[in-house]
Design an enzyme around this catalytic site. Structure first.
Site, short mmCIF file in Angstrom:
data_model
loop_
_atom_site.label_atom_id
_atom_site.label_comp_id
_atom_site.label_asym_id
_atom_site.label_seq_id
_atom_site.Cartn_x
_atom_site.Cartn_y
_atom_site.Cartn_z
N ASN A 117 0.80 -1.22 0.00
CA ASN A 117 0.00 0.00 0.00
C ASN A 117 0.84 1.29 0.00
O ASN A 117 0.38 2.30 -0.50
CB ASN A 117 -0.92 -0.04 1.23
CG ASN A 117 -1.44 1.33 1.60
OD1 ASN A 117 -2.39 1.83 0.99
ND2 ASN A 117 -0.79 1.98 2.57
N TYR B 21 2.91 9.29 -11.81
CA TYR B 21 2.03 8.65 -10.83
C TYR B 21 1.08 7.67 -11.52
O TYR B 21 1.00 6.50 -11.17
CB TYR B 21 1.23 9.71 -10.05
CG TYR B 21 0.35 9.09 -8.99
CD1 TYR B 21 0.90 8.69 -7.78
CD2 TYR B 21 -1.01 8.87 -9.21
CE1 TYR B 21 0.11 8.10 -6.80
CE2 TYR B 21 -1.80 8.28 -8.24
CZ TYR B 21 -1.24 7.90 -7.04
OH TYR B 21 -2.01 7.29 -6.08
N1 LIG Z 1 -5.55 9.07 -1.02
C1 LIG Z 1 -5.95 8.90 -2.26
O1 LIG Z 1 -6.74 9.71 -2.82
C2 LIG Z 1 -5.47 7.71 -3.05
C3 LIG Z 1 -6.20 7.34 -4.20
C4 LIG Z 1 -5.81 6.24 -4.94
C5 LIG Z 1 -4.71 5.51 -4.54
N2 LIG Z 1 -3.99 5.86 -3.43
C6 LIG Z 1 -2.84 5.05 -3.08
O2 LIG Z 1 -3.06 4.50 -1.80
C7 LIG Z 1 -1.83 4.21 -1.16
C8 LIG Z 1 -1.86 4.79 0.25
O3 LIG Z 1 -2.07 6.18 0.16
P1 LIG Z 1 -2.75 7.04 1.31
O4 LIG Z 1 -3.69 7.94 0.65
O5 LIG Z 1 -3.22 6.17 2.41
O6 LIG Z 1 -1.47 7.90 1.76
P2 LIG Z 1 -1.01 8.47 3.21
O7 LIG Z 1 -2.17 8.75 4.08
O8 LIG Z 1 -0.08 9.59 2.86
O9 LIG Z 1 -0.18 7.25 3.83
C9 LIG Z 1 0.99 6.80 3.19
C10 LIG Z 1 1.62 5.68 4.01
O10 LIG Z 1 2.74 5.17 3.27
C11 LIG Z 1 3.93 5.24 4.07
N3 LIG Z 1 5.06 5.50 3.18
C12 LIG Z 1 5.21 6.52 2.32
N4 LIG Z 1 6.41 6.45 1.71
C13 LIG Z 1 7.02 5.33 2.19
C14 LIG Z 1 8.29 4.73 1.97
N5 LIG Z 1 9.20 5.27 1.15
N6 LIG Z 1 8.59 3.58 2.62
C15 LIG Z 1 7.70 3.04 3.48
N7 LIG Z 1 6.49 3.57 3.75
C16 LIG Z 1 6.17 4.71 3.12
C17 LIG Z 1 3.64 6.38 5.08
O11 LIG Z 1 4.35 6.24 6.30
P3 LIG Z 1 5.82 6.91 6.57
O12 LIG Z 1 5.76 8.31 6.06
O13 LIG Z 1 6.04 6.78 8.03
O14 LIG Z 1 6.78 6.05 5.80
C18 LIG Z 1 2.15 6.14 5.35
O15 LIG Z 1 2.00 5.11 6.30
C19 LIG Z 1 -0.75 4.82 -2.05
O16 LIG Z 1 -0.14 3.81 -2.81
C20 LIG Z 1 -1.52 5.79 -2.95
O17 LIG Z 1 -0.88 5.97 -4.19
C21 LIG Z 1 -4.36 6.94 -2.68
#
Ligand SMILES: NC(=O)c1ccc[n+]([C@@H]2O[C@H](COP(=O)([O-])OP(=O)(O)OC[C@H]3O[C@@H](n4cnc5c(N)ncnc54)[C@H](OP(=O)(O)O)[C@@H]3O)[C@@H](O)[C@H]2O)c1
Length: 265
Positions: free
Chosen positions: A86, A148
């Site tokens: 994720n 992205y």
């Molecule tokens: N939010 C949206 O609208 C959306 C829509 C479609 C898809 N997504 C996808 O859903 C996934 C999760 O996104 P989210 O929206 O939940 O984001 P988020 O709230 O910003 O959370 C991101 C998580 O990933 C971890 N992370 C980031 N970079 C990392 C790295 N280099 N190594 C290890 N852990 C890392 C962060 O923790 P740390 O900073 O502590 O590492 C955090 O736990 C992503 O793949 C994103 O592309 C999101």
């Protein structure tokens, strides 16, 4: 119950997966970079649900970080039954606005880490004849949307192909493609979200419920929420040039707060 390993488990969709899986009595391995946030999340899940929660601090933009998680997934003594790839992030700015180094970091986290961790998990799962992998992509996979979107398109293509190759092995693979979800994602990237209409926002817990339901049904691609399924269906009918214009504007306004000049998109 099996053990589930969730990357990016300290916030947003990953945290929602961790909560739901703990509620379903899975032991957990939580992966992210922020050790304190990992410990807080682990303590909360253990106290609330009584499951065992390990933390693994790893930066998935580095070889060492990916290798540490690979090692945990390959540990036969502590089998992982469900992997949720994720962890991910967005970039502020259109093509040529973001440094190439940041784009490469994105490919490392979104593609290389997903490939290596899926493979590390799938080998022992195949030997046991059961297991699941959820690779979190995005509806951006279906739209022209810079590195992205391209990285998420790779996640979908890779997952569908691997799922086909492993059909009948007992190992299920699924790409999860949410639309806009309220998490830390946009704030971390310095994106302004005020132009995104309210109806387009999804709730992370509901996204996770839909994902696990679809995994149980044997789907290889999951688009949570009827509205986004309809939108993606309609997108197939729109000429690609028009789609590019709409897609490159949506959710790409940038606030002046976190450095750089707003490009106003
Ligand atoms: N939010 C949206 O609208 C959306 C829509 C479609 C898809 N997504 C996808 O859903 C996934 C999760 O996104 P989210 O929206 O939940 O984001 P988020 O709230 O910003 O959370 C991101 C998580 O990933 C971890 N992370 C980031 N970079 C990392 C790295 N280099 N190594 C290890 N852990 C890392 C962060 O923790 P740390 O900073 O502590 O590492 C955090 O736990 C992503 O793949 C994103 O592309 C999101």
């Amino acid at each position: 119950m099996t053990t589930a390993l969730v990357t990016g488990a300290t916030a947003g969709i990953g945290a929602a997966f961790a909560h739901r899986l703990a509620r379903d009595r899975h032991d957990l391995v939580l992966v992210a970079r922020d050790r304190d946030a990992l410990r807080r999340r682990a303590a909360e899940l253990h106290d609330r649900h009584g499951v065992e929660v390990d933390v693994l601090r790893a930066d998935l933009a580095t070889d060492d970080g990916i290798a540490a998680v690979e090692e945990r997934l390959a540990d036969h003594a502590r089998p992982v039954g469900l992997l949720v790839n994720n962890a991910g992030f967005g970039l502020r700015g259109r093509y040529l606005k973001a440094p190439v180094a940041d784009e490469l970091r994105m490919l490392k986290v979104h593609c290389e880490a997903v490939l290596r961790l899926t493979s590390a998990a799938a080998v022992p799962m195949q030997e046991r004849g059961r297991g699941g992998v959820v690779n979190v992509a995005s509806v951006a996979a279906f739209l022209p949307r810079g590195t992205y979107g391209a990285s998420k398109a790779w996640v979908v293509q890779f997952t569908e192909g691997a799922a086909r190759d492993l059909a009948g092995s007992g190992v299920r693979l699924m790409a999860l493609c949410p639309g806009f979800v309220r998490t830390e994602f946009h704030g971390r990237a310095g994106m302004r979200t005020d132009s995104i209409p309210g109806w387009m926002w999804l709730d992370a817990d509901r996204v996770v419920d839909a994902a696990l339901r679809d995994l149980g049904r044997g789907r290889t691609v999951s688009i949570p929420d009827l509205r986004y399924r309809a939108l993606m269906g309609a997108a197939r009918l729109v000429p690609r040039s028009a789609l590019g214009g709409i897609s490159s504007r949506a959710g790409r306004k940038y606030g002046p707060k976190r450095g750089g000049t707003p490009d106003g998109a």
